[in-house]
Design an enzyme around this catalytic site. Sequence first.
Site, PDB file in Angstrom:
ATOM      1  N   ARG A  48      27.244   7.049   5.017  1.00  0.00           N
ATOM      2  CA  ARG A  48      27.905   7.987   6.469  1.00  0.00           C
ATOM      3  C   ARG A  48      28.135   6.696   7.668  1.00  0.00           C
ATOM      4  O   ARG A  48      28.733   7.574   8.632  1.00  0.00           O
ATOM      5  CB  ARG A  48      27.020   9.004   6.672  1.00  0.00           C
ATOM      6  CG  ARG A  48      26.998   9.946   5.456  1.00  0.00           C
ATOM      7  CD  ARG A  48      25.931  11.106   5.741  1.00  0.00           C
ATOM      8  NE  ARG A  48      26.534  12.089   6.681  1.00  0.00           N
ATOM      9  CZ  ARG A  48      27.352  13.338   6.336  1.00  0.00           C
ATOM     10  NH1 ARG A  48      27.286  13.441   4.954  1.00  0.00           N
ATOM     11  NH2 ARG A  48      27.613  14.010   7.200  1.00  0.00           N
ATOM     12  N   LYS A  68      31.525   6.167   4.160  1.00  0.00           N
ATOM     13  CA  LYS A  68      31.847   6.857   2.918  1.00  0.00           C
ATOM     14  C   LYS A  68      32.384   8.491   3.323  1.00  0.00           C
ATOM     15  O   LYS A  68      33.331   8.867   2.801  1.00  0.00           O
ATOM     16  CB  LYS A  68      30.677   7.010   2.108  1.00  0.00           C
ATOM     17  CG  LYS A  68      30.893   7.649   0.745  1.00  0.00           C
ATOM     18  CD  LYS A  68      31.793   6.856  -0.185  1.00  0.00           C
ATOM     19  CE  LYS A  68      32.133   7.367  -1.583  1.00  0.00           C
ATOM     20  NZ  LYS A  68      33.462   6.945  -2.031  1.00  0.00           N
ATOM     21  N   TRP A 125      27.631   5.606  12.706  1.00  0.00           N
ATOM     22  CA  TRP A 125      29.076   5.132  12.790  1.00  0.00           C
ATOM     23  C   TRP A 125      29.390   5.236  14.159  1.00  0.00           C
ATOM     24  O   TRP A 125      29.751   6.590  14.602  1.00  0.00           O
ATOM     25  CB  TRP A 125      29.930   5.855  11.709  1.00  0.00           C
ATOM     26  CG  TRP A 125      31.086   5.101  11.593  1.00  0.00           C
ATOM     27  CD1 TRP A 125      31.413   4.483  10.734  1.00  0.00           C
ATOM     28  CD2 TRP A 125      32.455   5.892  11.968  1.00  0.00           C
ATOM     29  NE1 TRP A 125      32.902   4.006  10.780  1.00  0.00           N
ATOM     30  CE2 TRP A 125      33.551   5.055  11.581  1.00  0.00           C
ATOM     31  CE3 TRP A 125      32.826   6.977  12.973  1.00  0.00           C
ATOM     32  CZ2 TRP A 125      35.024   5.201  12.013  1.00  0.00           C
ATOM     33  CZ3 TRP A 125      34.082   6.963  13.244  1.00  0.00           C
ATOM     34  CH2 TRP A 125      35.257   6.394  12.908  1.00  0.00           C
ATOM     35  N   HIS A 161      65.518  -1.673   3.378  1.00  0.00           N
ATOM     36  CA  HIS A 161      65.748  -0.824   4.562  1.00  0.00           C
ATOM     37  C   HIS A 161      64.701  -1.182   5.609  1.00  0.00           C
ATOM     38  O   HIS A 161      64.360  -0.587   6.614  1.00  0.00           O
ATOM     39  CB  HIS A 161      65.422   0.870   4.350  1.00  0.00           C
ATOM     40  CG  HIS A 161      66.502   1.324   3.361  1.00  0.00           C
ATOM     41  ND1 HIS A 161      67.759   1.372   3.667  1.00  0.00           N
ATOM     42  CD2 HIS A 161      66.099   1.617   1.902  1.00  0.00           C
ATOM     43  CE1 HIS A 161      68.441   1.963   2.480  1.00  0.00           C
ATOM     44  NE2 HIS A 161      67.394   2.051   1.719  1.00  0.00           N
ATOM     45  N   CYS A 180      27.959   9.614  10.902  1.00  0.00           N
ATOM     46  CA  CYS A 180      26.392   9.317  11.067  1.00  0.00           C
ATOM     47  C   CYS A 180      25.855  10.108  10.029  1.00  0.00           C
ATOM     48  O   CYS A 180      26.299  11.254   9.524  1.00  0.00           O
ATOM     49  CB  CYS A 180      26.008   9.891  12.412  1.00  0.00           C
ATOM     50  SG  CYS A 180      26.837   8.724  13.702  1.00  0.00           S
ATOM     51  N   LYS A 219      43.035  -0.124  -1.182  1.00  0.00           N
ATOM     52  CA  LYS A 219      41.759  -0.816  -1.530  1.00  0.00           C
ATOM     53  C   LYS A 219      41.746  -2.247  -1.030  1.00  0.00           C
ATOM     54  O   LYS A 219      40.809  -2.565  -0.681  1.00  0.00           O
ATOM     55  CB  LYS A 219      41.670  -0.611  -2.870  1.00  0.00           C
ATOM     56  CG  LYS A 219      41.424   0.799  -3.786  1.00  0.00           C
ATOM     57  CD  LYS A 219      40.270   1.158  -3.705  1.00  0.00           C
ATOM     58  CE  LYS A 219      40.222   2.134  -2.675  1.00  0.00           C
ATOM     59  NZ  LYS A 219      40.252   3.391  -2.936  1.00  0.00           N
ATOM     60  N   GLU A 265      40.899  -2.365   2.859  1.00  0.00           N
ATOM     61  CA  GLU A 265      39.775  -1.966   3.204  1.00  0.00           C
ATOM     62  C   GLU A 265      38.418  -2.648   2.613  1.00  0.00           C
ATOM     63  O   GLU A 265      37.704  -2.938   3.284  1.00  0.00           O
ATOM     64  CB  GLU A 265      39.570  -0.307   2.797  1.00  0.00           C
ATOM     65  CG  GLU A 265      39.206   0.003   1.395  1.00  0.00           C
ATOM     66  CD  GLU A 265      38.687   1.485   1.480  1.00  0.00           C
ATOM     67  OE1 GLU A 265      39.291   1.880   0.076  1.00  0.00           O
ATOM     68  OE2 GLU A 265      37.852   1.859   1.916  1.00  0.00           O
ATOM     69  N   GLU A 291      47.644   3.134  -2.933  1.00  0.00           N
ATOM     70  CA  GLU A 291      46.053   3.027  -3.127  1.00  0.00           C
ATOM     71  C   GLU A 291      45.843   1.663  -3.401  1.00  0.00           C
ATOM     72  O   GLU A 291      44.718   1.178  -2.848  1.00  0.00           O
ATOM     73  CB  GLU A 291      45.977   4.156  -4.537  1.00  0.00           C
ATOM     74  CG  GLU A 291      44.718   4.033  -5.025  1.00  0.00           C
ATOM     75  CD  GLU A 291      43.706   4.663  -4.099  1.00  0.00           C
ATOM     76  OE1 GLU A 291      43.908   5.280  -2.957  1.00  0.00           O
ATOM     77  OE2 GLU A 291      42.253   4.258  -4.270  1.00  0.00           O
ATOM     78  N   ASN A 310      24.909  13.940  14.306  1.00  0.00           N
ATOM     79  CA  ASN A 310      26.056  13.455  13.741  1.00  0.00           C
ATOM     80  C   ASN A 310      27.301  14.404  14.349  1.00  0.00           C
ATOM     81  O   ASN A 310      27.144  15.667  14.293  1.00  0.00           O
ATOM     82  CB  ASN A 310      25.928  13.885  12.175  1.00  0.00           C
ATOM     83  CG  ASN A 310      27.133  13.853  11.560  1.00  0.00           C
ATOM     84  OD1 ASN A 310      27.958  13.045  11.744  1.00  0.00           O
ATOM     85  ND2 ASN A 310      27.185  14.657  10.373  1.00  0.00           N
ATOM     86  N   GLY A 311      28.318  13.915  14.783  1.00  0.00           N
ATOM     87  CA  GLY A 311      29.540  14.786  15.204  1.00  0.00           C
ATOM     88  C   GLY A 311      29.782  13.977  16.763  1.00  0.00           C
ATOM     89  O   GLY A 311      29.497  12.837  17.014  1.00  0.00           O
TER      90      GLY A 311
END
Length: 605
Positions: free
Chosen positions: A27, A600, A74, A501, A2, A482, A485, A478, A98-99
């Site tokens: 955020r 973000k 968020w 394996h 947030c 990408k 997401e 990576e 926020n938290g």
Amino acid sequence: MCGIIGIASNKPVSINIINSLKKLEYRGYDSAGIATLTDNTINEKKCSGRVEELEKILFKTPSNGNIGIGHVRWATHGVPNITNAHPHSSEQVSVVHNGIIENSDEIKKELKAKGIKFKSQTDTEVVTLLITEALKENKPLESVFKTLKKLKGSFALGIIFKNFSNIIIGARRGSPLAVGYSKEENYIGSDSYALKSMTNKISYLEDGELCLLTKDEVSFYDERLKKINKKILTLSENGSSADKGEYKHFMVKEIFEQPDTVKECIEEYVDSSKKNINILNFPIDPQKINKIILIGCGTAYNSCLTAKYWFEELTSIDVEIDIASEFRYRNLKFNAKNLYIFVSQSGETADTAAALDICKKNNIKTCSVVNVIESTIARNSDWVLPIHAGIEIGVASTKAFLGQLTVLYILCLKLAFVRKDIDEKTYVKHVTNLKKLPDAIKKCIKSENNVQLMAKEFISAKGSMFLGRGPSFPIALEGALKLKELSYLHAEGYPAGEMKHGPLALIEEGLPVIVLAPMDKYFEKTISNMQEVIARGGKILFITDNKKESLNENIRFGLRVPHIDNLLSPILLTLPLQMLAYHVALLKNCDVDKPRNLAKSVTVE
Ligand code: F6R
């Protein structure tokens, strides 16, 4: 996560609150809200979804008021809907948070037992109702102070009061909170970026501190409510701009900026005439470093993993890497001779910041590789190596990843040289090669049209795999990160040699498999692993820097990146994977800059 904002001014604040919320959307973007004070009434407006929706509501029914708070959410407690959107207001107060309030259930029970009713499913509403109760007998500052004592967890809070119409109170524990100053206007915000268009004069609250703002002044208090003074910092100017310019999305703009951001980063660290790296004042004598421990989350973790291969190749130092959310809870044996390096774009990631705090509590010197130099992680580190990438807005990290890799590589070269693990000739050779990187990145970007064709292979895929060996393995991770997401398509990154394996069972006719095969010591082995995939029907998309390798009929699609030096191939292999994820997301009509469920800056555990 947030984002929060608060403005005390001599003029209406709602437009500036909306503008700041747009900057804070990185955020969280589940819902948004604003509360202003007009004629001693709290005027609250909320929406589910983006700030744009809130702006439309305000356009139809404007909110006046020279004092106000705003929030982008968020979701942590309660689904993202209007009821759970912040601010959370009672008759008397309105709160943005926020938290996470970890003991909110307990407090809820106590308040409910007193007959107090809750409107939302959030943890934040307990803060609103506790302050409301405390206000029956106390002034605003004391009421907030008493409330904070009852809270467990992390928070940055912004609070306005119906009967004290000229003040905003801010408080911080765990989550960041900046304070900004201007003429007849003062601010609180989750970060300096949200305030930057209004002021470049900033202070930061430390854990446990509170602030009280009016339009004319700001007072600060410590955790015992004793008045304190704060340093005012002047924010640095940053070249890269926060709008999309000619680009359709921030992500593609940031991908295309990489030749320049990497060039700037190299220029910051490398003395061009002497071919020397200007990294000085190591927190530990380089000769005495016992071990390097690299810590980060997500993409930043992938840069740590890539760097591990470099440090192992070029230095005689032992290297460990860790995901910050794991590191912080492990039973670690700290050693003052270990160099602990924290890697973070935002510098605000809660797990990485907590891992750094643990080091500090154990009297360990810390180093951070960050993009945002005003961030919590940068401010709390003994030694900061900025990546100079400029502001990154796309939620999926691109230019910051390359910046992290560049700085870690530069640090590795410097350490290897000062410790005499490599001789001067080798050092100069690597520094010279490094300078070729920006042009090679530019060439990689030119292959965008081919990558677009490659992206079509993913439209109807059920999933995908990314394979690499050695330092190409973290790049496979990576690439997969990408893709998942941005396009919500399942993707697995794997060390190619590990396929047999277990994961080989996933290969079926037509499954897209990206094979990263630079011309390094792993090349032949990777090709063998690729054959095993081909034999089981996998559709191979092959990326190499090997000019000699001719692409045969078993390879559905091949792409060449330039070759400078084996050590630098992970950086160049990243480019097609970033563009691939971007184009698959476009083809699938996904929100490229704001993928679902993400944010973000991850300021919660
Ligand atoms: C992925 C991504 C995230 C971040 C992670 C750490 O594209 O951006 O995985 O890398 O949340 O963030 P920072 O680097 O800000 O600590």
